[in-house]
Design a protein around this motif. Structure first.
Motif, PDB file in Angstrom:
ATOM      1  N   ASP A 179       0.842  -1.206   0.000  1.00 45.86           N
ATOM      2  CA  ASP A 179       0.000   0.000   0.000  1.00 45.86           C
ATOM      3  C   ASP A 179       0.874   1.251   0.000  1.00 45.86           C
ATOM      4  O   ASP A 179       0.452   2.317  -0.452  1.00 45.86           O
ATOM      5  CB  ASP A 179      -0.904   0.020   1.234  1.00 45.86           C
ATOM      6  N   VAL A 180       2.089   1.115   0.543  1.00 45.28           N
ATOM      7  CA  VAL A 180       3.033   2.218   0.572  1.00 45.28           C
ATOM      8  C   VAL A 180       4.430   1.634   0.739  1.00 45.28           C
ATOM      9  O   VAL A 180       4.576   0.532   1.275  1.00 45.28           O
ATOM     10  CB  VAL A 180       2.720   3.202   1.731  1.00 45.28           C
ATOM     11  N   CYS A 181       5.426   2.353   0.244  1.00 44.81           N
ATOM     12  CA  CYS A 181       6.810   1.904   0.399  1.00 44.81           C
ATOM     13  C   CYS A 181       7.612   3.036   1.051  1.00 44.81           C
ATOM     14  O   CYS A 181       7.583   4.174   0.579  1.00 44.81           O
ATOM     15  CB  CYS A 181       7.417   1.552  -0.959  1.00 44.81           C
ATOM     16  N   LEU A 182       8.286   2.711   2.148  1.00 51.11           N
ATOM     17  CA  LEU A 182       9.129   3.687   2.832  1.00 51.11           C
ATOM     18  C   LEU A 182      10.585   3.438   2.471  1.00 51.11           C
ATOM     19  O   LEU A 182      11.058   2.295   2.541  1.00 51.11           O
ATOM     20  CB  LEU A 182       8.947   3.585   4.349  1.00 51.11           C
ATOM     21  N   VAL A 183      11.281   4.498   2.090  1.00 51.96           N
ATOM     22  CA  VAL A 183      12.701   4.387   1.767  1.00 51.96           C
ATOM     23  C   VAL A 183      13.474   5.366   2.642  1.00 51.96           C
ATOM     24  O   VAL A 183      12.937   6.390   3.070  1.00 51.96           O
ATOM     25  CB  VAL A 183      12.969   4.673   0.269  1.00 51.96           C
ATOM     26  N   GLY A 184      14.728   5.048   2.900  1.00 48.79           N
ATOM     27  CA  GLY A 184      15.557   5.942   3.705  1.00 48.79           C
ATOM     28  C   GLY A 184      16.824   5.253   4.135  1.00 48.79           C
ATOM     29  O   GLY A 184      16.977   4.031   3.968  1.00 48.79           O
ATOM     30  N   VAL A 185      17.740   6.012   4.705  1.00 48.26           N
ATOM     31  CA  VAL A 185      19.005   5.444   5.166  1.00 48.26           C
ATOM     32  C   VAL A 185      18.754   4.560   6.383  1.00 48.26           C
ATOM     33  O   VAL A 185      17.682   4.597   6.992  1.00 48.26           O
ATOM     34  CB  VAL A 185      20.015   6.557   5.519  1.00 48.26           C
ATOM     35  N   SER A 186      19.735   3.779   6.725  1.00 50.75           N
ATOM     36  CA  SER A 186      19.632   2.883   7.870  1.00 50.75           C
ATOM     37  C   SER A 186      19.399   3.660   9.164  1.00 50.75           C
ATOM     38  O   SER A 186      20.020   4.692   9.400  1.00 50.75           O
ATOM     39  CB  SER A 186      20.931   2.067   7.997  1.00 50.75           C
ATOM     40  N   ARG A 187      18.489   3.181   9.994  1.00 54.34           N
ATOM     41  CA  ARG A 187      18.145   3.740  11.307  1.00 54.34           C
ATOM     42  C   ARG A 187      17.363   5.051  11.199  1.00 54.34           C
ATOM     43  O   ARG A 187      17.462   5.914  12.069  1.00 54.34           O
ATOM     44  CB  ARG A 187      19.378   3.960  12.197  1.00 54.34           C
ATOM     45  N   SER A 188      16.577   5.194  10.150  1.00 51.64           N
ATOM     46  CA  SER A 188      15.744   6.394  10.012  1.00 51.64           C
ATOM     47  C   SER A 188      14.289   6.105  10.385  1.00 51.64           C
ATOM     48  O   SER A 188      13.383   6.789   9.923  1.00 51.64           O
ATOM     49  CB  SER A 188      15.838   6.972   8.595  1.00 51.64           C
ATOM     50  N   SER A 189      14.078   5.091  11.204  1.00 50.06           N
ATOM     51  CA  SER A 189      12.773   4.719  11.774  1.00 50.06           C
ATOM     52  C   SER A 189      11.797   4.131  10.770  1.00 50.06           C
ATOM     53  O   SER A 189      10.584   4.180  10.968  1.00 50.06           O
ATOM     54  CB  SER A 189      12.136   5.896  12.520  1.00 50.06           C
ATOM     55  N   LYS A 190      12.309   3.528   9.700  1.00 49.84           N
ATOM     56  CA  LYS A 190      11.423   2.905   8.710  1.00 49.84           C
ATOM     57  C   LYS A 190      10.665   1.719   9.308  1.00 49.84           C
ATOM     58  O   LYS A 190       9.449   1.599   9.135  1.00 49.84           O
ATOM     59  CB  LYS A 190      12.228   2.444   7.485  1.00 49.84           C
ATOM     60  N   THR A 191      11.381   0.845  10.013  1.00 56.43           N
ATOM     61  CA  THR A 191      10.755  -0.374  10.531  1.00 56.43           C
ATOM     62  C   THR A 191       9.645  -0.085  11.544  1.00 56.43           C
ATOM     63  O   THR A 191       8.528  -0.588  11.392  1.00 56.43           O
ATOM     64  CB  THR A 191      11.819  -1.306  11.139  1.00 56.43           C
ATOM     65  N   PRO A 192       9.897   0.710  12.600  1.00 55.69           N
ATOM     66  CA  PRO A 192       8.798   0.957  13.543  1.00 55.69           C
ATOM     67  C   PRO A 192       7.613   1.668  12.903  1.00 55.69           C
ATOM     68  O   PRO A 192       6.462   1.415  13.275  1.00 55.69           O
ATOM     69  CB  PRO A 192       9.451   1.821  14.632  1.00 55.69           C
ATOM     70  N   THR A 193       7.889   2.538  11.925  1.00 55.74           N
ATOM     71  CA  THR A 193       6.777   3.204  11.239  1.00 55.74           C
ATOM     72  C   THR A 193       5.956   2.201  10.441  1.00 55.74           C
ATOM     73  O   THR A 193       4.719   2.259  10.421  1.00 55.74           O
ATOM     74  CB  THR A 193       7.301   4.312  10.309  1.00 55.74           C
ATOM     75  N   CYS A 194       6.633   1.250   9.793  1.00 51.34           N
ATOM     76  CA  CYS A 194       5.927   0.208   9.036  1.00 51.34           C
ATOM     77  C   CYS A 194       5.040  -0.627   9.951  1.00 51.34           C
ATOM     78  O   CYS A 194       3.901  -0.961   9.598  1.00 51.34           O
ATOM     79  CB  CYS A 194       6.933  -0.684   8.310  1.00 51.34           C
ATOM     80  N   PHE A 195       5.542  -0.973  11.122  1.00 52.79           N
ATOM     81  CA  PHE A 195       4.752  -1.779  12.048  1.00 52.79           C
ATOM     82  C   PHE A 195       3.557  -0.987  12.580  1.00 52.79           C
ATOM     83  O   PHE A 195       2.471  -1.543  12.779  1.00 52.79           O
ATOM     84  CB  PHE A 195       5.622  -2.288  13.195  1.00 52.79           C
ATOM     85  N   TYR A 196       3.753   0.293  12.803  1.00 54.09           N
ATOM     86  CA  TYR A 196       2.634   1.118  13.260  1.00 54.09           C
ATOM     87  C   TYR A 196       1.561   1.180  12.175  1.00 54.09           C
ATOM     88  O   TYR A 196       0.364   1.069  12.461  1.00 54.09           O
ATOM     89  CB  TYR A 196       3.126   2.522  13.600  1.00 54.09           C
ATOM     90  N   LEU A 197       1.990   1.351  10.931  1.00 52.94           N
ATOM     91  CA  LEU A 197       1.040   1.385   9.825  1.00 52.94           C
ATOM     92  C   LEU A 197       0.328   0.040   9.664  1.00 52.94           C
ATOM     93  O   LEU A 197      -0.862  -0.004   9.345  1.00 52.94           O
ATOM     94  CB  LEU A 197       1.767   1.756   8.523  1.00 52.94           C
ATOM     95  N   ALA A 198       1.057  -1.050   9.895  1.00 52.02           N
ATOM     96  CA  ALA A 198       0.448  -2.382   9.785  1.00 52.02           C
ATOM     97  C   ALA A 198      -0.696  -2.536  10.768  1.00 52.02           C
ATOM     98  O   ALA A 198      -1.703  -3.186  10.484  1.00 52.02           O
ATOM     99  CB  ALA A 198       1.497  -3.464  10.010  1.00 52.02           C
ATOM    100  N   ASN A 199      -0.544  -1.926  11.931  1.00 45.86           N
ATOM    101  CA  ASN A 199      -1.615  -1.989  12.924  1.00 45.86           C
ATOM    102  C   ASN A 199      -2.845  -1.213  12.474  1.00 45.86           C
ATOM    103  O   ASN A 199      -3.918  -1.349  13.071  1.00 45.86           O
ATOM    104  CB  ASN A 199      -1.119  -1.451  14.272  1.00 45.86           C
TER     105      ASN A 199
END
Length: 293
Positions: A145-165
């Motif tokens: 539904d969306v793709c997040l891109v960014g450098v390592s440790r720019s909070s991509k993973t926790p944001t993805c999990f929040y969106l998954a919820n």
């Protein structure tokens, strides 16, 4: 000696509503000395008696969400006798919506926690994030539904999990110096959003990360790796921003944002992307709009 306030949160469900409300309101005070007493899944007379004993032992205001009229009446009657304030936090909202909708709300406990299509969409989204975290399974971006891109440790993973919820399938693709982006992002089927962060904040996060995985501060200085080298990190962030600009992807600076704020901005950008896609498709286009939330 600061004044200490006991705050009792009483719910016949999981207490998410009360937790969110307490967190949002207490954040408005400078240094609130509040002890929160959480009484959740209160669904029987016996359980309520335990709650009443706790309130009597440590009196303080009571916020509650309870559908059972009998249990609710007992709680309100007890707090009135004790001389403490109690408040049903959903009453005013329910009254407003009942008037607007023209229908009486059902007395249904934990109505938001049901095994419906929305629930299973959230579970599916969580599985998707696990399978597509940090560049894994890039072929699956077609389902995102969306793709997040960014450098390592720019909070991509926790944001993805929040969106998954929220039922959003969010793919996570790192921008790594010297590597090319997956071909799926050349003509992405979904909105792509870049996450960026200030250099000093990123350095602090990465150094802390290295400590957690066993590197000592001295070892970090001696190694002077690009991962924590200030000039290399600055160049990495700049390169990532230029990459996003070249592709026309919006960028969110997460330096002073919470995960919740970042996710909210991502949702707004998604809605804008779908709105533009609908206009480009025309009145007969196949615009599906953002996923239901």
């Amino acid at each position: 000696m600061p004044r200490i306030t006991n705050l009792h949160l009483v719910s016949d469900s999981t207490g998410e509503t009360l937790n969110s409300m307490a967190r949002a309101t207490l954040a408005r005070f400078e240094e609130p000395h509040v002890i929160q007493h959480r009484w959740f899944l209160v669904r029987s007379r016996f359980q309520l008696e335990q709650v009443l004993e706790g309130i009597q032992a440590e009196p303080g205001p009571v916020l509650f969400t309870m559908a059972d009229k009998s249990l609710r009446h007992s709680l309100e009657e007890f707090t009135a006798r004790l001389g403490v304030t109690s408040l049903s936090v959903l009453d005013q909202t329910l009254d407003l919506l009942q008037a607007a909708i023209g229908e009486a709300a059902k007395e249904k406990r934990a109505a938001q926690h049901v095994l419906d299509a929305d629930y299973f969409r959230r579970i599916d989204a969580m599985h998707y994030v696990l399978a597509h975290d940090d560049g894994q399974g890039t072929a699956g971006i077609a389902e995102a539904d969306v793709c997040l891109v960014g450098v390592s440790r720019s909070s991509k993973t926790p944001t993805c999990f929040y969106l998954a919820n929220r039922g959003i399938k969010a793919a996570n693709v790192p921008i790594v110096p010297g590597t090319v982006l997956p071909p799926e992002l050349e003509a992405p089927p979904c909105p792509v959003v870049g996450l960026t962060i200030e250099v000093n904040a990123l350095l602090e996060i990465r150094r802390h990360r290295l400590k957690l995985i066993g590197h000592s501060p001295g070892a970090i200085r001696q190694e002077a790796t690009d991962y924590v080298d200030p000039e290399a990190v600055k160049a990495e962030i700049l390169s990532a921003r230029r990459l996003c600009t070249a592709h026309g992807w919006p960028v969110i600076d997460v330096t002073r944002r919470s995960i919740e704020e970042t996710a909210a901005t991502v949702l707004q950008l998604m809605e804008g992307w779908h709105a533009r896609a609908g206009l480009l498709a025309g009145p007969h286009g196949a615009n599906q709009g953002p996923p239901a939330r």
